[in-house]
Design an enzyme around this catalytic site. Structure first.
Site, short mmCIF file in Angstrom:
data_model
loop_
_atom_site.label_atom_id
_atom_site.label_comp_id
_atom_site.label_asym_id
_atom_site.label_seq_id
_atom_site.Cartn_x
_atom_site.Cartn_y
_atom_site.Cartn_z
N GLU A 1 -10.50 0.19 6.14
CA GLU A 1 -10.67 -1.02 5.34
C GLU A 1 -9.34 -1.69 4.97
O GLU A 1 -8.99 -1.79 3.78
CB GLU A 1 -11.45 -0.71 4.05
N GLU B 1 -19.16 4.37 7.34
CA GLU B 1 -19.50 4.66 5.94
C GLU B 1 -20.72 3.84 5.59
O GLU B 1 -20.84 2.68 5.96
CB GLU B 1 -18.40 4.24 4.95
C1 BGP Z 1 -15.03 2.39 0.59
C2 BGP Z 1 -13.82 3.28 0.75
C3 BGP Z 1 -13.98 4.65 0.22
C4 BGP Z 1 -14.95 4.84 -0.92
C5 BGP Z 1 -16.17 3.96 -0.83
C6 BGP Z 1 -17.00 3.88 -2.08
O1 BGP Z 1 -14.62 1.10 0.31
O2 BGP Z 1 -13.45 3.40 2.10
O3 BGP Z 1 -12.69 5.14 -0.01
O4 BGP Z 1 -14.34 4.98 -2.10
O5 BGP Z 1 -15.85 2.65 -0.48
O6 BGP Z 1 -16.51 2.91 -2.96
P1 BGP Z 1 -16.04 3.20 -4.41
O7 BGP Z 1 -15.31 4.50 -4.38
O8 BGP Z 1 -15.15 2.09 -4.79
O9 BGP Z 1 -17.28 3.26 -5.24
#
Ligand code: BGP
Length: 465
Positions: free
Chosen positions: A167, A366
């Protein structure tokens, strides 16, 4: 009854990152990243003032974790190598403890039949480099390429799936536009330079990889399909297209085609914020594109034409000067994270990649649901009954299956995440794992109901309902 069967050799697994799972322990030799530094400076910016220092204890518990991955059906798993662990100052000496750790972790995965996917950069700039400007500084690009080459040399004999960034838009947004990552700037010009340097670094790492190694290398992008408030209103449609250019195509186009969208070039010229670059940089980006695209999907973006002009400040332009976010009535929400859940988005992304990006091999890298207070779902046996997560997975997989039936070149589905982990400033607020982590008991692990569901899903290579 409907049956959803996925292609043979489909990748089933989860993703995580070094900074969110490993923790820091005496004698591990890790240097500071921006997260260690920022937490020490402003702990109140982190939920319940929990920092990255212990995370999920994965540095200590990785062998147990690999067994739990097996128990939850993984045939593949992604993590990242922490730059500040391998090369504590970002440039220079390699940390032998880190080499031992990553070698052992990778070997443990492979011995247990789990394909390691390794990402190089997951928001974790070494502090030593950040002090000299981080991604704003061209020297960071060179340091990153040396880091990448070091990783390929050390681990490339066994790791066959590499990613240059996770990302890359997020450090741009968090660090240089919206104040949720260090260095907390709000500066569009800097944001554009950071994005450009990340893209250049990615292309140079891909070049180095293809020159010396024989696996696949790609990038992981969080694609947020951009939907207009009203499809029949050309102004809304145009605004949605601009948001798509800023937040998706800014990295997707150079990753796949080696060029930047012409609409983006026009805007940065108009604002006089063209990033510093050379002709050679553009040639490198053009020639060195990805083999494989990782797609993180959580939420769509709802957009309407700019109506609120009052907030625009010509001294300090922002992407939002070109569109307004649209708060769509009746949307389905994950209230804990504040993100819309729109399952069909996963299908729309796949069809877009199929039709507009040469149907490049891709996978869902993801997808997941962070929930606060999951303890309230613990049953008498101590297991979290997260039926909402199982429904979330199935709801997305039905659409993914449909896209594959219609020709999308999708090779797998990774959830975020395996063990509950440290979510940046949200720390341990929202839990995403297939496996619960008890922070009061030194990271004790317990498989959730969704973990057992995932095992059956992977074993059967699909599900019925
Ligand atoms: C994505 C990232 C992760 C993870 C996930 C969940 O954007 O790659 O690192 O953290 O989101 O989001 P968050 O942790 O902000 O709730």
């Amino acid at each position: 009854m409907s049956k959803y069967t996925f292609p043979k050799t489909f990748f089933w697994g989860t993703a995580s990152s070094g900074p969110q799972t490993e923790g820091r322990f005496d004698g591990d030799g890790k240097g500071d990243s921006i997260w260690d530094y920022w937490y020490a400076k402003e702990p109140e910016r982190f939920f319940n003032q929990v920092g990255p220092d212990k995370a999920s204890y994965n540095y200590k518990l990785f062998k147990e974790d690999v067994q739990l991955m097996k128990a939850t059906g993984h045939n593949s798993f992604r993590t990242s190598i922490q730059w500040s662990r391998l090369i504590p100052n970002g440039v220079g000496e390699v940390n032998p403890e880190a080499v031992t750790f990553y070698n052992n972790y990778i070997d443990e995965l492979i011995t247990n039949g789990i394909e390691p996917f390794i990402n190089l950069y997951h928001f974790d700039m070494p502090m030593f480099l950040q002090e000299k400007g981080g991604w704003l500084n061209r020297e960071t690009v060179d340091a990153y390429v040396t880091f990448a080459k070091t990783c390929f040399e050390l681990f490339g004999d066994r790791v066959k799936y590499w990613f240059t960034h996770n990302e890359p838009i997020v450090p741009v947004e968090g660090g240089y536009l919206y104040d949720f990552h260090y260095p907390n700037e709000k500066n569009f010009k800097h944001a554009v330079q950071v994005g450009f340097n990340e893209t250049l670094a990615s292309a140079l790492a891909i070049k180095a990889y293809h020159e010396t190694q024989d696996g696949k290398i790609g990038i992981i992008l969080n694609l947020t399909p951009s939907y207009p408030r009203d499809e029949n209103n050309p102004e809304d449609v145009k605004a949605a297209q601009i948001a798509d250019v800023f937040f998706n195509r800014s990295f997707l186009d150079p990753a796949i085609y080696g060029t930047f969208p012409k609409e983006l070039i026009a805007i940065v010229k108009e604002l006089d914020i063209v990033p510093k670059h050379t002709k050679t940089d553009l040639e490198i980006i053009k020639k060195n594109t990805i083999d494989l695209l990782g797609i993180n999907y959580y939420q769509p973006r709802r957009i309407k034409v700019k109506e609120n002009h009052a907030e625009a400040n010509p001294q300090n332009p922002m992407p939002e000067d070109y569109f307004d976010n649209y708060d769509m009535p009746g949307k389905k929400m994950n209230p804990y994270r504040g993100w819309e859940i729109y399952e069909k988005g996963i299908y729309d992304i796949m069809i877009n990649v199929r039709d507009n990006y040469g149907n490049i091999p891709c996978y869902i890298s993801e997808n997941g649901m962070g929930v606060e207070g999951e303890e309230r779902y613990v049953n008498a046996n101590g297991q979290i009954e997260d039926d909402y997560r199982i429904e979330f997975i199935k709801d997305h997989l039905r659409y993914l299956h449909q896209a594959i039936q219609e020709g999308a070149n999708c090779l797998g589905y990774h959830m975020w995440t395996c063990m509950d982990n440290w979510s940046w400033t949200n720390a341990y607020k929202n839990r995403y794992g297939l496996i619960a982590v008890d922070l009061d008991k030194k990271g004790k692990r317990t498989i959730k109901k969704s973990g057992y569901f995932f095992k059956t899903l992977a074993d059967k290579n699909g599900f019925e309902d």
